[in-house]
Design an enzyme around this catalytic site. Structure first.
Site, PDB file in Angstrom:
ATOM      1  N   ASN A  88      52.389  46.577  38.562  1.00  0.00           N
ATOM      2  CA  ASN A  88      52.334  45.076  38.392  1.00  0.00           C
ATOM      3  C   ASN A  88      53.295  44.228  38.527  1.00  0.00           C
ATOM      4  O   ASN A  88      53.338  42.987  38.927  1.00  0.00           O
ATOM      5  CB  ASN A  88      51.536  45.150  37.083  1.00  0.00           C
ATOM      6  CG  ASN A  88      49.872  45.477  37.292  1.00  0.00           C
ATOM      7  OD1 ASN A  88      49.579  45.901  38.362  1.00  0.00           O
ATOM      8  ND2 ASN A  88      49.427  45.679  36.125  1.00  0.00           N
ATOM      9  N   ARG A 417      39.466  44.337  52.158  1.00  0.00           N
ATOM     10  CA  ARG A 417      40.379  45.416  51.831  1.00  0.00           C
ATOM     11  C   ARG A 417      39.570  46.642  52.185  1.00  0.00           C
ATOM     12  O   ARG A 417      38.168  46.918  51.819  1.00  0.00           O
ATOM     13  CB  ARG A 417      41.084  45.319  50.399  1.00  0.00           C
ATOM     14  CG  ARG A 417      42.029  44.519  50.105  1.00  0.00           C
ATOM     15  CD  ARG A 417      42.450  44.548  48.740  1.00  0.00           C
ATOM     16  NE  ARG A 417      43.085  43.159  48.083  1.00  0.00           N
ATOM     17  CZ  ARG A 417      44.144  42.830  48.618  1.00  0.00           C
ATOM     18  NH1 ARG A 417      45.213  43.474  49.363  1.00  0.00           N
ATOM     19  NH2 ARG A 417      44.581  41.561  47.953  1.00  0.00           N
ATOM     20  N   ARG A 447      46.736  39.795  50.926  1.00  0.00           N
ATOM     21  CA  ARG A 447      48.166  40.123  50.597  1.00  0.00           C
ATOM     22  C   ARG A 447      48.367  41.813  50.273  1.00  0.00           C
ATOM     23  O   ARG A 447      47.531  42.269  49.751  1.00  0.00           O
ATOM     24  CB  ARG A 447      48.441  39.562  49.252  1.00  0.00           C
ATOM     25  CG  ARG A 447      49.760  39.427  48.861  1.00  0.00           C
ATOM     26  CD  ARG A 447      50.647  38.666  49.442  1.00  0.00           C
ATOM     27  NE  ARG A 447      50.304  37.512  49.429  1.00  0.00           N
ATOM     28  CZ  ARG A 447      51.303  36.293  49.398  1.00  0.00           C
ATOM     29  NH1 ARG A 447      52.453  36.698  49.276  1.00  0.00           N
ATOM     30  NH2 ARG A 447      50.963  35.116  49.062  1.00  0.00           N
ATOM     31  N   HIS A 477      37.041  35.715  51.709  1.00  0.00           N
ATOM     32  CA  HIS A 477      37.213  36.833  50.473  1.00  0.00           C
ATOM     33  C   HIS A 477      35.667  37.128  50.025  1.00  0.00           C
ATOM     34  O   HIS A 477      35.633  38.141  49.241  1.00  0.00           O
ATOM     35  CB  HIS A 477      37.914  36.192  49.361  1.00  0.00           C
ATOM     36  CG  HIS A 477      38.105  37.019  48.090  1.00  0.00           C
ATOM     37  ND1 HIS A 477      37.326  36.770  46.968  1.00  0.00           N
ATOM     38  CD2 HIS A 477      39.024  37.839  48.025  1.00  0.00           C
ATOM     39  CE1 HIS A 477      38.026  37.743  46.084  1.00  0.00           C
ATOM     40  NE2 HIS A 477      38.943  38.523  46.730  1.00  0.00           N
ATOM     41  N   TYR A 510      37.569  50.527  40.280  1.00  0.00           N
ATOM     42  CA  TYR A 510      37.099  48.949  39.914  1.00  0.00           C
ATOM     43  C   TYR A 510      35.655  49.000  39.296  1.00  0.00           C
ATOM     44  O   TYR A 510      34.986  49.605  40.294  1.00  0.00           O
ATOM     45  CB  TYR A 510      37.314  48.189  41.306  1.00  0.00           C
ATOM     46  CG  TYR A 510      38.649  48.405  41.729  1.00  0.00           C
ATOM     47  CD1 TYR A 510      39.935  49.086  40.998  1.00  0.00           C
ATOM     48  CD2 TYR A 510      39.090  47.135  42.591  1.00  0.00           C
ATOM     49  CE1 TYR A 510      41.341  48.951  41.443  1.00  0.00           C
ATOM     50  CE2 TYR A 510      40.373  46.857  42.874  1.00  0.00           C
ATOM     51  CZ  TYR A 510      41.365  47.741  42.428  1.00  0.00           C
ATOM     52  OH  TYR A 510      42.770  47.858  42.728  1.00  0.00           O
ATOM     53  N   ARG A 606      39.729  39.147  32.338  1.00  0.00           N
ATOM     54  CA  ARG A 606      40.556  40.114  32.459  1.00  0.00           C
ATOM     55  C   ARG A 606      42.089  39.856  32.412  1.00  0.00           C
ATOM     56  O   ARG A 606      42.817  40.328  31.650  1.00  0.00           O
ATOM     57  CB  ARG A 606      40.346  41.143  33.676  1.00  0.00           C
ATOM     58  CG  ARG A 606      41.112  42.356  33.574  1.00  0.00           C
ATOM     59  CD  ARG A 606      41.189  43.110  34.797  1.00  0.00           C
ATOM     60  NE  ARG A 606      41.946  42.567  35.851  1.00  0.00           N
ATOM     61  CZ  ARG A 606      41.581  42.378  37.215  1.00  0.00           C
ATOM     62  NH1 ARG A 606      40.510  42.683  37.382  1.00  0.00           N
ATOM     63  NH2 ARG A 606      42.522  41.578  37.986  1.00  0.00           N
ATOM     64  N   HIS A 634      36.545  44.179  37.565  1.00  0.00           N
ATOM     65  CA  HIS A 634      36.566  43.221  38.527  1.00  0.00           C
ATOM     66  C   HIS A 634      35.260  42.513  38.895  1.00  0.00           C
ATOM     67  O   HIS A 634      35.022  41.972  39.872  1.00  0.00           O
ATOM     68  CB  HIS A 634      36.733  44.483  39.763  1.00  0.00           C
ATOM     69  CG  HIS A 634      37.314  43.747  41.149  1.00  0.00           C
ATOM     70  ND1 HIS A 634      36.564  43.484  42.197  1.00  0.00           N
ATOM     71  CD2 HIS A 634      38.500  43.169  41.408  1.00  0.00           C
ATOM     72  CE1 HIS A 634      37.223  43.030  43.282  1.00  0.00           C
ATOM     73  NE2 HIS A 634      38.505  42.760  42.643  1.00  0.00           N
TER      74      HIS A 634
END
Length: 738
Positions: A88, A417, A447, A477, A510, A606, A634
């Site tokens: 991270n 993704r 990204r 997205h 997730y 979160r 998520h």
């Protein structure tokens, strides 16, 4: 080598920022967030009403690191959380620090909502990260590594402490497996300082010629393609690869005396500017950016703390860095590779394995012939909650059935993704090969997944899939699939809308919601959405979808205003929301107004959060909690009480400015009362957690709740696993039965 400080221990009860006891709260992580003072009668845009985004993100990473400190976490999972913290931090420097450095270099003076310039933020980030580094080192060297040895029998050894026999074995290993692939690079007038790629582990070597008495510098890249941990010839004994190389360098630099060897690593900026208006080909632009990213400016240099000053100065000069760009590691450099140690097969030191269940409505009874997903969805909407429920037996199954169903005419999907070997992409390719019209919007601006997505786009195109690569100026997205099927009464739409990516690997880690529906209204909306995404049709109208950037922001503001009206008339104002991050200033201001009016607001956020809860006469009716545990939270869900006739939404968007203004997002209004109740109850479970939850306080610090009863020892994640397991065995409770 300097000694890292002791790691803070849990203590109960903790004290709040004003010194008062906080019953039920156990541990307060070091606080990066540094809010400004709020004057009386502060206006809604006063900087003191907002936390800094970057510092709030560092506070989140402290919460992740605490999972590695917490004795209640299984030992190998603690090692994994340390690895996640390190990874991270890599991303934070590449994306956030890199962007701030570019702004500071360009003289950007625009203030953030909390009233800080880019340079001021960089100044605050530095000491917060130094503290984080020192704690990470202490957690590994003083806690985890010794415990791995004594409790799990897993030895991460230092080369210098090995027996002569072990060192002889590693010398032979070095000669056979490592020496042939090393490439030492000298630095002298004839050899300029070499390019060092992003996040590559290197050795800085100082050498001396024995007869000339001249000193020289060389850089040696540590080849990590086969992993960092070199096994010894007995089970569960490893040595870091860089130590094996460092102690056998006389083989590489024959004829020279090795004076010192120290590991270092550079991080390069990933925040590169895209000029999409000038780019004729979006794919070419992204490909160029990926190449440029390898050569982007260095934003961080990590070194071993005992690196000699002259070597440190040489690296600083050659990499064009400032002293504040250097971060010292007390012991192991870069803990992200500890993830491989966490993967060692020692189940007693890991979480109890979880096998996602198949929703009961999709389980076939012995005497019942198999039913297709289409027949089930046609009867009623279906909500799935990953990873508690199986991605393979729901989302993946729908696409695989659609690929071979002769009645399916068309499949359309957004791809943000996915995994390297994706069964979802394989199903789409199979569908195209079977003559179906398949269209996929591949978001090449996701990204760090740009290269993978470009590759999938090219493979899909070769199979005959119609591929588009996103919209200029906007990231797509939204997580949506639209299937058109020819049936007896005409064409019917089958839709999937989710909070997560079409990625079977992350679906096991997730938490995400996914809605399957044959609703004509939602089908109409998705048809219009895909026309907007793949063609020239900006003026779309939607019946049940909220679509950003078109109308999502306005709709959420209207819903907040409605709760204010209900509070003033009936005293029933109530909002619950669950998201990954919260930073949109306009929505925060609207929630401040709602709180002042008496609306009760509970937020599960979160990650980073700009909103400052608990401020008297402003946000005292707002509570913010963060849940960090074995699964990455998520899911996004939004609840508005509406005086007893609640409206509940789920979909791809957080309450961040980028989601509302710079991305194509899709949120759905849930009308099915059972599904609406499930989403509501799930949020209530999260808010009731006393094992994983952290509460955000007005001064910006987070404190973790301390369970007060045996029932509270069961975490939010464990509670849901138990309930879904019971449900799969026919013992479900009404709130979650489909």
């Amino acid at each position: 080598m300097s000694t890292p400080p002791d790691v803070p221990e849990p203590a109960a009860p903790a004290a709040s920022g004003d010194g008062t006891a906080l019953p039920g709260l156990a541990f307060s992580v070091p606080q990066a967030t540094s809010p400004k003072r709020i004057p009386k009668r502060a206006k809604p845009d006063h900087p003191g009403l907002y936390f800094n985004r970057e510092l709030s993100w560092l506070d989140f990473n402290w919460r992740v690191l605490y999972q590695a400190i917490d004795e209640r976490t299984p030992l190998l999972e603690r090692v994994r959380f340390l690895s996640i913290t390190s990874s991270n931090l890599d991303e934070f420097f590449r994306k956030r620090v890199g962007g701030l450095k570019r702004q500071a270099a360009a003289g950007v003076s625009r203030l953030t909502p909390d009233g800080r310039t880019p340079l001021e933020q960089l100044t605050l980030i530095r000491p917060a990260v130094v503290d984080l580094y020192r704690t990470m080192s202490s957690v590994w060297e003083d806690r985890l590594r010794p415990r791995l040895r004594t409790e799990a029998g897993l030895h991460v050894c230092d080369y210098a402490e090995l027996s002569a026999d072990d060192q002889a074995y590693l010398h032979r290993y070095f000669q056979a497996q490592i020496f042939p692939i090393l490439t030492p690079l000298a630095v002298d007038p004839g050899h300029p300082f070499p390019f060092i790629s992003n996040l590559s582990l290197s050795l800085a070597v100082m050498l001396r010629h024995p007869t000339r008495e001249t000193e020289h510098f060389a850089r040696l890249k540590v080849p990590l393609s086969r992993g960092r941990w070199v096994p010894l010839p007995r089970p569960l004994h490893y040595v870091p690869l860089e130590q094996v190389i460092a102690h056998n360098l006389h083989e590489t630099f024959r004829g020279m005396d090795v004076l010192s060897v120290h590991a270092f690593q550079v991080t390069r900026n990933a925040d590169l500017r895209r000029d999409e208006e000038e780019a004729e080909d979006l794919i070419e632009m992204i490909s160029d950016e990926l190449r440029e990213r390898r050569f982007a400016p260095v934003v961080r240099l990590e070194i071993e703390a005992d690196m000699p000053p002259r070597v440190r100065q040489l690296l600083t000069r050659e990499l064009e860095l400032e002293p504040d760009d250097i971060y010292e590691a007390h012991g192991l450099l870069d803990h992200s590779d500890c993830a491989k140690l966490a993967d060692v097969d020692l189940p007693a030191f890991k979480y109890t394995p979880w096998e996602p269940v198949t929703p009961s409505v999709l389980q076939h009874e012995r005497d019942e012939e198999d039913r297709s997903m289409f027949g089930i969805i046609q009867e009623r909407d279906l909500l799935v909650h990953h990873p508690y429920e199986s991605f393979r037996m729901t989302t993946q199954r729908l696409l695989e059935e659609a690929a071979v169903d002769p009645q399916v005419l068309s499949i359309k999907q957004t791809l943000y993704r996915t995994s390297d070997e994706s069964p979802v992409m394989s199903a789409l390719i199979r569908a195209a090969e079977n003559g179906k019209l398949v269209a996929v919007l591949v978001e090449v601006k996701a990204r760090f997944d740009e290269e993978n997505n470009i590759g999938w786009g090219q493979r899909l195109e070769k199979a005959g899939v119609h591929v588009t690569y996103g919209l200029v100026g906007l990231k797509t997205h939204a997580k949506t699939t639209l299937i058109i099927r020819e049936e007896e009464d005409g064409l019917r739409t089958y839709c999937h809308l989710g909070t997560g990516n079409y990625n079977p690997k992350t679906a096991n880690l997730y938490t995400d919601f996914g809605l399957f529906t044959a609703s004509p209204d939602i089908g109409y909306d998705l048809i219009n959405l895909f026309h907007y995404l793949t063609g020239y049709a900006p003026e779309q109208h939607y019946r049940r979808l909220l679509v950003a950037p078109r109308d999502m922001r306005k709709r959420f503001i209207d819903l907040i205003h409605r709760e204010i009206k209900h509070q003033r008339k009936q005293g029933t104002g109530r909002i619950m929301a669950k998201m990954n991050a919260l930073d949109d200033v306009e929505l925060i201001q609207e929630m401040y107004r709602a709180s002042k009016a008496g609306v009760q607001i509970d937020l599960v956020v979160r990650g980073h959060c700009r909103l400052r809860p608990g401020v008297p006469h402003l946000s005292e009716n707002i509570r913010v909690v963060s849940i960090v545990g074995r699964f990455l939270e998520h899911t996004r869900a939004y609840y508005f009480h509406n005086n007893g006739d609640p409206e509940v939404f789920t979909g791809s968007a957080d309450w961040q400015r980028r989601n509302l203004d710079d991305r194509v997002e899709a949120i759905i209004n849930i009308t099915d009362p059972v599904i609406r109740g499930r989403l509501t109850r799930t949020m209530e479970f999260a808010l009731a957690d006393r094992r994983l939850a952290w509460q955000l306080h007005p001064d910006g610090h987070y404190e973790q709740y301390l369970p007060q009863t045996p029932d509270e020892e069961e975490s939010y994640h464990d509670l849901l696993m138990r309930r879904f397991k019971d449900r799969s065995h026919g013992a479900g409770t009404p709130w979650d039965i489909q």
